[in-house]
Scaffold this motif. Structure first.
Motif, PDB file in Angstrom:
ATOM      1  N   THR A 195       0.770  -1.251   0.000  1.00 49.11           N
ATOM      2  CA  THR A 195       0.000   0.000   0.000  1.00 49.11           C
ATOM      3  C   THR A 195       0.795   1.290   0.000  1.00 49.11           C
ATOM      4  OG1 THR A 195      -0.143   0.005   2.426  1.00 49.11           O
ATOM      5  CG2 THR A 195      -1.882  -1.164   1.231  1.00 49.11           C
ATOM      6  N   PHE A 196       2.094   1.275   0.303  1.00 48.84           N
ATOM      7  CA  PHE A 196       2.819   2.535   0.505  1.00 48.84           C
ATOM      8  C   PHE A 196       2.708   3.465  -0.699  1.00 48.84           C
ATOM      9  CE2 PHE A 196       5.954  -0.046  -1.676  1.00 48.84           C
ATOM     10  CZ  PHE A 196       6.606   0.847  -2.510  1.00 48.84           C
ATOM     11  N   TRP A 197       2.728   2.918  -1.895  1.00 47.37           N
ATOM     12  CA  TRP A 197       2.701   3.708  -3.119  1.00 47.37           C
ATOM     13  C   TRP A 197       1.339   4.349  -3.350  1.00 47.37           C
ATOM     14  CZ3 TRP A 197      -0.743   1.951  -6.840  1.00 47.37           C
ATOM     15  CH2 TRP A 197      -1.312   0.703  -6.563  1.00 47.37           C
ATOM     16  N   ARG A 198       0.298   3.809  -2.724  1.00 45.32           N
ATOM     17  CA  ARG A 198      -1.037   4.368  -2.890  1.00 45.32           C
ATOM     18  C   ARG A 198      -1.188   5.734  -2.213  1.00 45.32           C
ATOM     19  NH1 ARG A 198      -4.672   1.167  -5.297  1.00 45.32           N
ATOM     20  NH2 ARG A 198      -4.457  -1.111  -5.220  1.00 45.32           N
ATOM     21  N   ALA A 199      -0.278   6.071  -1.307  1.00 44.46           N
ATOM     22  CA  ALA A 199      -0.356   7.382  -0.658  1.00 44.46           C
ATOM     23  C   ALA A 199      -0.311   8.512  -1.680  1.00 44.46           C
ATOM     24  CB  ALA A 199       0.782   7.533   0.350  1.00 44.46           C
ATOM     25  N   ASN A 221      13.370  12.127 -25.990  1.00 51.48           N
ATOM     26  CA  ASN A 221      14.309  13.139 -25.491  1.00 51.48           C
ATOM     27  C   ASN A 221      13.981  13.634 -24.087  1.00 51.48           C
ATOM     28  OD1 ASN A 221      15.724  13.104 -27.960  1.00 51.48           O
ATOM     29  ND2 ASN A 221      14.416  14.711 -28.817  1.00 51.48           N
ATOM     30  N   ARG A 222      13.375  12.781 -23.283  1.00 50.54           N
ATOM     31  CA  ARG A 222      13.034  13.204 -21.920  1.00 50.54           C
ATOM     32  C   ARG A 222      13.974  12.567 -20.896  1.00 50.54           C
ATOM     33  NH1 ARG A 222       7.575  14.716 -21.841  1.00 50.54           N
ATOM     34  NH2 ARG A 222       7.922  15.612 -19.742  1.00 50.54           N
ATOM     35  N   ASP A 223      13.955  13.059 -19.706  1.00 50.82           N
ATOM     36  CA  ASP A 223      14.667  12.471 -18.572  1.00 50.82           C
ATOM     37  C   ASP A 223      14.417  10.956 -18.598  1.00 50.82           C
ATOM     38  OD1 ASP A 223      15.300  11.446 -15.988  1.00 50.82           O
ATOM     39  OD2 ASP A 223      14.809  13.340 -15.017  1.00 50.82           O
ATOM     40  N   PRO A 224      15.476  10.136 -18.643  1.00 53.26           N
ATOM     41  CA  PRO A 224      15.290   8.690 -18.744  1.00 53.26           C
ATOM     42  C   PRO A 224      14.454   8.074 -17.631  1.00 53.26           C
ATOM     43  CG  PRO A 224      17.542   9.259 -19.311  1.00 53.26           C
ATOM     44  CD  PRO A 224      16.906  10.516 -18.791  1.00 53.26           C
ATOM     45  N   ARG A 225      14.302   8.762 -16.538  1.00 50.84           N
ATOM     46  CA  ARG A 225      13.451   8.224 -15.471  1.00 50.84           C
ATOM     47  C   ARG A 225      11.984   8.154 -15.892  1.00 50.84           C
ATOM     48  NH1 ARG A 225      16.025  11.914 -10.721  1.00 50.84           N
ATOM     49  NH2 ARG A 225      16.061  13.314 -12.525  1.00 50.84           N
ATOM     50  N   MET A 226      11.609   8.933 -16.876  1.00 50.89           N
ATOM     51  CA  MET A 226      10.208   8.906 -17.327  1.00 50.89           C
ATOM     52  C   MET A 226       9.859   7.539 -17.909  1.00 50.89           C
ATOM     53  SD  MET A 226       8.307  11.565 -19.898  1.00 50.89           S
ATOM     54  CE  MET A 226       6.503  11.607 -20.025  1.00 50.89           C
ATOM     55  N   LEU A 227      10.718   7.029 -18.764  1.00 50.74           N
ATOM     56  CA  LEU A 227      10.489   5.705 -19.363  1.00 50.74           C
ATOM     57  C   LEU A 227      10.654   4.581 -18.351  1.00 50.74           C
ATOM     58  CD1 LEU A 227      12.239   6.038 -22.842  1.00 50.74           C
ATOM     59  CD2 LEU A 227       9.862   5.357 -22.457  1.00 50.74           C
ATOM     60  N   GLN A 228      11.319   4.850 -17.236  1.00 51.67           N
ATOM     61  CA  GLN A 228      11.542   3.837 -16.212  1.00 51.67           C
ATOM     62  C   GLN A 228      10.524   3.928 -15.075  1.00 51.67           C
ATOM     63  OE1 GLN A 228      15.962   3.254 -15.396  1.00 51.67           O
ATOM     64  NE2 GLN A 228      16.073   5.018 -16.764  1.00 51.67           N
ATOM     65  N   THR A 229       9.563   4.856 -15.248  1.00 51.25           N
ATOM     66  CA  THR A 229       8.524   5.058 -14.239  1.00 51.25           C
ATOM     67  C   THR A 229       7.137   4.855 -14.822  1.00 51.25           C
ATOM     68  OG1 THR A 229       9.946   6.678 -13.100  1.00 51.25           O
ATOM     69  CG2 THR A 229       7.602   6.698 -12.547  1.00 51.25           C
ATOM     70  N   ILE A 230       6.965   5.244 -16.102  1.00 54.14           N
ATOM     71  CA  ILE A 230       5.673   5.176 -16.789  1.00 54.14           C
ATOM     72  C   ILE A 230       5.758   4.137 -17.901  1.00 54.14           C
ATOM     73  CG2 ILE A 230       3.926   6.474 -18.063  1.00 54.14           C
ATOM     74  CD1 ILE A 230       5.012   9.020 -16.745  1.00 54.14           C
ATOM     75  N   TYR A 231       4.772   3.287 -18.000  1.00 60.41           N
ATOM     76  CA  TYR A 231       4.774   2.213 -18.983  1.00 60.41           C
ATOM     77  C   TYR A 231       4.601   2.736 -20.413  1.00 60.41           C
ATOM     78  CZ  TYR A 231       3.503  -1.964 -21.581  1.00 60.41           C
ATOM     79  OH  TYR A 231       3.475  -2.970 -22.513  1.00 60.41           O
ATOM     80  N   THR A 232       5.400   2.167 -21.319  1.00 59.42           N
ATOM     81  CA  THR A 232       5.258   2.419 -22.754  1.00 59.42           C
ATOM     82  C   THR A 232       5.193   1.079 -23.479  1.00 59.42           C
ATOM     83  OG1 THR A 232       7.671   2.649 -22.910  1.00 59.42           O
ATOM     84  CG2 THR A 232       6.375   4.681 -22.772  1.00 59.42           C
ATOM     85  N   ALA A 233       4.686   1.101 -24.687  1.00 60.53           N
ATOM     86  CA  ALA A 233       4.357  -0.135 -25.407  1.00 60.53           C
ATOM     87  C   ALA A 233       5.568  -0.953 -25.830  1.00 60.53           C
ATOM     88  CB  ALA A 233       3.503   0.195 -26.634  1.00 60.53           C
ATOM     89  N   ALA A 239       8.804   9.521  -7.158  1.00 57.67           N
ATOM     90  CA  ALA A 239       7.462   9.219  -7.661  1.00 57.67           C
ATOM     91  C   ALA A 239       6.971   7.874  -7.157  1.00 57.67           C
ATOM     92  CB  ALA A 239       7.471   9.227  -9.192  1.00 57.67           C
ATOM     93  N   ALA A 240       5.702   7.833  -6.759  1.00 61.16           N
ATOM     94  CA  ALA A 240       5.035   6.604  -6.295  1.00 61.16           C
ATOM     95  C   ALA A 240       5.673   6.001  -5.046  1.00 61.16           C
ATOM     96  CB  ALA A 240       4.985   5.558  -7.410  1.00 61.16           C
ATOM     97  N   GLU A 241       6.389   6.807  -4.296  1.00 63.17           N
ATOM     98  CA  GLU A 241       6.971   6.334  -3.038  1.00 63.17           C
ATOM     99  C   GLU A 241       6.228   6.895  -1.821  1.00 63.17           C
ATOM    100  OE1 GLU A 241      11.305   5.986  -2.814  1.00 63.17           O
ATOM    101  OE2 GLU A 241      11.393   6.342  -4.972  1.00 63.17           O
ATOM    102  N   GLY A 242       5.156   7.643  -2.062  1.00 64.60           N
ATOM    103  CA  GLY A 242       4.291   8.057  -0.972  1.00 64.60           C
ATOM    104  C   GLY A 242       4.631   9.366  -0.295  1.00 64.60           C
ATOM    105  N   PHE A 243       5.475  10.195  -0.917  1.00 62.61           N
ATOM    106  CA  PHE A 243       5.909  11.441  -0.288  1.00 62.61           C
ATOM    107  C   PHE A 243       5.115  12.675  -0.724  1.00 62.61           C
ATOM    108  CE2 PHE A 243       9.710   8.779  -0.034  1.00 62.61           C
ATOM    109  CZ  PHE A 243      10.130   9.008   1.271  1.00 62.61           C
ATOM    110  N   ARG A 244       4.405  12.607  -1.832  1.00 63.91           N
ATOM    111  CA  ARG A 244       3.957  13.829  -2.492  1.00 63.91           C
ATOM    112  C   ARG A 244       2.955  14.641  -1.675  1.00 63.91           C
ATOM    113  NH1 ARG A 244       5.809  17.695  -5.928  1.00 63.91           N
ATOM    114  NH2 ARG A 244       4.072  18.671  -7.029  1.00 63.91           N
ATOM    115  N   PHE A 245       1.980  14.009  -1.024  1.00 62.66           N
ATOM    116  CA  PHE A 245       1.003  14.810  -0.297  1.00 62.66           C
ATOM    117  C   PHE A 245       1.637  15.477   0.921  1.00 62.66           C
ATOM    118  CE2 PHE A 245      -2.891  15.256   2.475  1.00 62.66           C
ATOM    119  CZ  PHE A 245      -3.383  16.350   1.782  1.00 62.66           C
TER     120      PHE A 245
END
Length: 542
Positions: free
Chosen positions: A61-65, A330-342, A470-476
């Motif tokens: 559940t931690f990522w759901r925060a 041409n984006r920060d490589p973390r984008m492709l390693q965080t968000i799914y692409t086909a 991202a998705a580690e529960g810190f944002r709020f």
């Protein structure tokens, strides 16, 4: 002569929650320890402390925060940040069960002195309890602000039951004090994976950054000492030379691989991890992420820089979002390693067959926004077995400490290029991104419209934090402490990717418009507590 850790000096007058009623005061602690045959040897202290470890993190559940933020959008809107939460009559984080862990910590601190044995071993477990008490109180601080700080195990006739709440400053200062005491007696390492000195310092850097910025952006005073304490705790971890940023030199995979690792025992980024074992202790994170019923927001996707280190609003490298795949070029490589692409398998069968998912996908069961979470997700068929995952998860990750350090010093106007190079820029180096400079060199028209204006450097440190964690529960919690709730009014924070069928951004909650109310920075006190103890006042605007 035994030498024990001293108790907190009596500079803090202690009170307890009015909601603690008589039956709570009379009940035996959850461990049901018989004092006549317990509290004899150090192993008893260790056994008692074990009960608190599962509270550190829940892999499922931690990522759901982050659903409660501008980063993620659950299939059903979150009632709290949408202003639909009402003052509960009871419970609401203030029920007797919600205070039980703090009471159990205090019970330990009352009983442990009868134990005979090696003083160093005894002090180690006392330090663990100091850590846990600080950890549980930090949860209360974030949720309610002012709360009663309790040292004693109260009885039904304790006057403190009818006392007012203590100020958040007393609580935060006490948490920091306890973490200092814990760090002074905890070991540097633990083969068993128990709390260490550096875990306590990592938590202190987090707590003090939260409280320092919370105070600063509300003009509460004394924010500098908290920010200085955050930076000092972080630097203590950094100066130990025991940790580092995990990298193999593969900028396109290292960030992703960090979160699906089979073992983190020797990973330099692991300050503390929670480990699992087949048929003994397992979790379901990977299977849940195959049908997470949430996704990243359009606003989050747009926050990634381009590979030249510039935001999409000013970089010539940005290809736009007319097609979903264009967004990732041409984006920060973390984008492709965080968000799914086909081009990434969604499933790899036991026979080695790779299967893929078309994007953007708009499915309320899986991903409603089109920006599916791939961080933490392994496509291997065996990893998708229900409730059978044994992949470790971070409790404290070194990257957070680096971000805490850079931000605390930036908030103190003390962030030099050397500070950036030993913190934020190590994270950028892992993925091959240009260094962040103290003189940012551009103005991003898409910088968030903060309620309190900040410098370009702080803007970019906050962006780095958003992307890296991202998705580690810190944002709020970040939104709370920055007094930045108005960000949630941006329609892109509850929109998805561009829908090829309509050429418009996916509307996630049609007919709903989000309006931020400042009362949402804190949760309300349940109404029954105000009746039971007239000295307790409700949180603002509730």
């Amino acid at each position: 002569m035994k030498k024990y850790i001293s108790a907190l000096p009596v500079i803090i007058l202690l009170a307890f929650a009015a909601g603690c009623n008589n039956d709570f005061m009379e009940r035996v602690p959850p461990d049901k320890i018989n004092d006549a045959n317990f509290w004899k040897k150090p192993s008893d202290l260790k056994s008692y402390a074990n009960q608190f470890y599962p509270s550190l993190i829940d892999a499922n559940t931690f990522w759901r925060a982050d659903n409660q933020s501008d980063n993620q959008c659950p299939s059903s809107l979150d009632g709290f940040i949408w202003g639909q939460y009402v003052v509960p009559s009871s419970g609401g984080g203030w029920a007797k069960s919600d205070w039980a862990q703090i009471r159990s910590c205090n019970y330990f601190l009352k009983q442990y002195r009868s134990v005979e044995g090696n003083p160093d071993e005894i002090n180690t477990y006392v330090a663990e309890i100091y850590f846990f008490k600080a950890f549980f109180y930090y949860q209360k601080l974030r949720q309610f602000g002012d709360v009663p700080w309790l040292n004693d195990v109260l009885q039904i006739n304790s006057e403190a039951l009818m006392a007012p709440r203590d100020s958040r400053k007393i609580v935060a200062d006490s948490i920091a004090f306890y973490l200092d005491k814990a760090a002074g007696y905890l070991p540097d390492t633990s083969p068993e994976g128990r709390i260490t000195r550096y875990a306590a310092l990592a938590l202190k850097s987090r707590v003090c950054l939260f409280e320092g910025t919370y105070r600063k952006y509300r003009d509460l005073g004394d924010h500098e000492k908290m920010l200085q304490a955050s930076a000092a705790a972080a630097l203590d971890v950094m100066s130990s030379s025991k940790f580092g940023v995990y990298t193999t030199g593969d900028a396109g995979s290292d960030y992703y691989n960090l979160f699906i690792a089979e073992n983190l025992a020797n990973n330099p980024e692991a300050i503390m991890v929670r480990t699992y074992a087949t048929d003994k202790l397992m979790h379901n994170l990977n299977r849940i992420l195959s049908e997470p019923q949430t996704g990243f927001s359009k606003d989050f996707a747009e926050s990634y820089l381009c590979k030249d280190g510039k935001p999409i609003a000013v970089s010539p490298l940005y290809k736009g979002d007319a097609k979903f795949s264009d967004e990732f070029i041409n984006r920060d490589p973390r984008m492709l390693q965080t968000i799914y692409t086909a081009d990434r398998p969604i499933l790899v069968t036991a026979a080695g067959e790779a299967r893929y998912q078309e994007v953007p996908e708009f499915n309320n069961q899986r991903c409603n926004t089109g920006y599916r979470i791939v961080k933490f997700y392994s496509p291997k068929e065996r990893d998708l077995e229900q409730g059978r995952s044994v992949k470790p998860v971070f409790v404290f990750r070194y990257s957070e400490v680096l971000l805490n350090y850079a931000e605390a010093l930036a908030e103190l106007n003390s962030c030099t290029q050397a500070v950036l190079d030993e913190s934020v820029n190590l994270l950028r180096a892992r993925v091959g991104m240009p260094k962040l400079k103290t003189e940012v060199g551009y103005t991003d028209p898409s910088w968030p419209k903060w309620e309190a204006a900040v410098s370009p450097l702080i803007n970019e440190i906050r962006r780095e934090r958003r992307v890296e964690l991202a998705a580690e529960g810190f944002r709020f919690d970040d939104i709370r402490r920055w007094k930045a709730g108005v960000l949630l009014e941006n329609v892109k924070t509850y929109s998805g990717a561009r829908d090829p069928q309509t050429n418009a951004y996916r509307a996630l909650y049609p007919g709903n418009i989000r309006s931020w109310k400042n009362k949402l920075y804190l949760y309300p006190i349940p109404s029954i507590e105000l009746t039971l103890n007239p000295q307790i006042r409700q949180n603002p605007e509730w």
